[in-house]
Design an enzyme around this catalytic site. Sequence first.
Site, mmCIF file in Angstrom:
data_model
loop_
_atom_site.group_PDB
_atom_site.id
_atom_site.type_symbol
_atom_site.label_atom_id
_atom_site.label_comp_id
_atom_site.label_asym_id
_atom_site.label_seq_id
_atom_site.Cartn_x
_atom_site.Cartn_y
_atom_site.Cartn_z
ATOM 1 N N SER A 2 -48.540 -73.262 21.219
ATOM 2 C CA SER A 2 -49.716 -74.077 21.005
ATOM 3 C C SER A 2 -50.548 -73.689 19.784
ATOM 4 O O SER A 2 -51.489 -74.388 19.419
ATOM 5 C CB SER A 2 -50.607 -74.028 22.249
ATOM 6 N N SER B 293 -47.127 -68.980 22.654
ATOM 7 C CA SER B 293 -47.902 -69.847 21.774
ATOM 8 C C SER B 293 -48.217 -69.265 20.407
ATOM 9 O O SER B 293 -48.604 -70.000 19.497
ATOM 10 C CB SER B 293 -49.213 -70.262 22.459
ATOM 11 N N LYS C 48 -57.806 -69.822 15.876
ATOM 12 C CA LYS C 48 -57.368 -70.895 16.774
ATOM 13 C C LYS C 48 -58.553 -71.441 17.543
ATOM 14 O O LYS C 48 -59.455 -70.694 17.945
ATOM 15 C CB LYS C 48 -56.306 -70.353 17.735
#
Length: 515
Positions: free
Chosen positions: A173, A197, A99
Site C-alpha cells: 500500500s 506494504s 506515507k
Amino acid sequence: MPLRPPTKDDLRDLGESLFLELTDDELDCFVVAANRRADAYETVRSYNPEPRLGGSERRERTSGVRPPAAENPHNAWVSLCHVAGADDGVLTGMEVAIKDNVCVAGVELTCGSHVVEGYVPDVDATLVTRLLEAGADVVGKTNMDDFAMTRTGYSAFGPITHPRDDDYLAGGSSGGSAVVIATGEVDAAIGTDQGGSVRIPAALCGVVGLKPTYGLVPYTGCIGLDHAIDHPGPMGPDVETVARVLSAIAGSNERDLRSPTPVPVEPYHDRLDGDAADLSIGVLQEGFDQPEADEGVLECVRNGLARLEDNGATLEDVSEPMHRDAEDIHTVCTAEGLLDAMIGEGLGHGWKAWYNTSWIEFFGAARRVQADDFPAPLKLSLLVGAYANEAYHSRYYADGMNLVVELTERYDALLEEHDLLAMPTTLETAPEHDPERDQYDRLQEDLVVANTTPFNRTGHPAISVPVGEVDGLPVGLMLVGSRFDDATVLDAAETLESVSETVTSNSSLTDREPV
C-alpha cells in the site's frame, strides 16, 4: 464534551447487545450506579492533556497543498508541504516524503480514503519528530491504497501508476512512497508495512524498502490495521540511504509501555561493509515453488543470489512447509484484529502506549456516517471477522495467533543455522492497470502474489532489494534476518546491491543452475 449518563433505556439496549437479560430492578440500580461513575469520566476529562510534539512544534511549517495533476503524473502525492528539519544531523539536507497514514502536525491525513479526508493531526508521529531532529525536511504526504487494505496501488483518489509505465500499477500500500523515490523527487520516504506494504511497492518499482524488526521503530502517531503487525519502515534509492534513515528513527519509545527495556539499536549506516564472505544464506524453497510464480522473476532472483555466492556467500536450500500456509494464518488473524481496531475507533484497545485522541474522535464520527465509503477489501475483512467472532467466539483467531508462535519458532530454527533467509519479494512483476475493473472485480483476484506477510506476523526484519528486470519491470529479492539483527540484513542487502547490475530475464546469466 461532558459525559451524558446513560438512561434506563440506554442500558436495556446495551444489555441486549451484550446478551444480558436485565430486570427492571437491576436497571434501576445500574442507572444510579452509572450516574455515580460519571464522576470518574469527568476526572479524566478535567486533565485535558495537551499533545506533546517532542519539540517539533517549533519547526517552520507549511500546511499541505494538493498538487495539480500535471505536477503529479503518477498520482503519487496526496499533498505537498514543508517542515524544516534541524540544521545539523545525520539526515541534514535530506528531503523525505511521508506515507499518508503517518501524522504530520498541521498537514491533512487521509489514509488514501474519502472516509477520513479532512482530518488534520495536531501531533507529529514519533518517527517524524526523529526525522526532523536528525535534520531531514518533510516535503509531502504520499498516496496509498485505500486504508492500506490492498497491495496494488488503488487509492480512493485514483490509481497510483508505475513510475516507468502508466499502463502498470505501483503496488501497495505504500505505492506513492515508492514512486517518488523511483522518480527522484525525494531522497527517502517512509512507508508502513502490515503485510508487505513497504516491500511490495519497493520490489515492483525498483527501489529499496525495509520492514524493520517489530518494535524497533515506534508506531506512535501512525494509523494501522492491527497492533500485532503494524511496522513503519524506510524506503530509498539505495541501501545506504535506508540504513541512514533507520539509524535516525529506530529506538525505544518512551510513550510505549509494552517495552520497559530499551530495544537494541545501532548506527546501521556505519555497519555497511559490502563483504559477503562470511554470509550464510538459506534459500527458502517454498518462497520459490509456487504455481503463480513468474519464471522470469524467479530467474532474476536466482541470478542475484548467484552473484552473492560468487562474492563469497554460502547458499543452501532450506525448506519450511508452513511458509505456504502463512498467508492463510495472516488472513484469519487480521480479520478479527481489524475488527478490534474498528470497534476501538481506529486504534483498538489494550495498547499500552500514547493514544491519538484527535484521530479517535475524528475517525469515530466519520465511520458512523461514511462507512459505505470504506473499500471493499476492508468491508469484507470486517464482515468475516465479525462473523467468526460471533459464530465461533474468536476460536479461529486464537488458533491462528497460536500458529504464529509456532511459525516464528520455525523461522528462528532456520535462522539459527543461517544468517539470512532469501526468496523473491513478489512472485510477479507490477500488475497491469485496467481502468475497467472496479474494486469488486479486483476483490476476486489478488493481483500481487508475495512472500511478505509471514514476517509481519513473526516480526523478523525483511528488506527488498532490486535484482533485475523482466520485460522492463523491476524485480526484488527479499532477505530476512533474526529479530533485532537489522544490521546484518542491511549489510547483506548493501553487498547484493554492490555486486548487482541491471539484469533482464534473458540476460547472459540465464544459463546458471538454479540456486
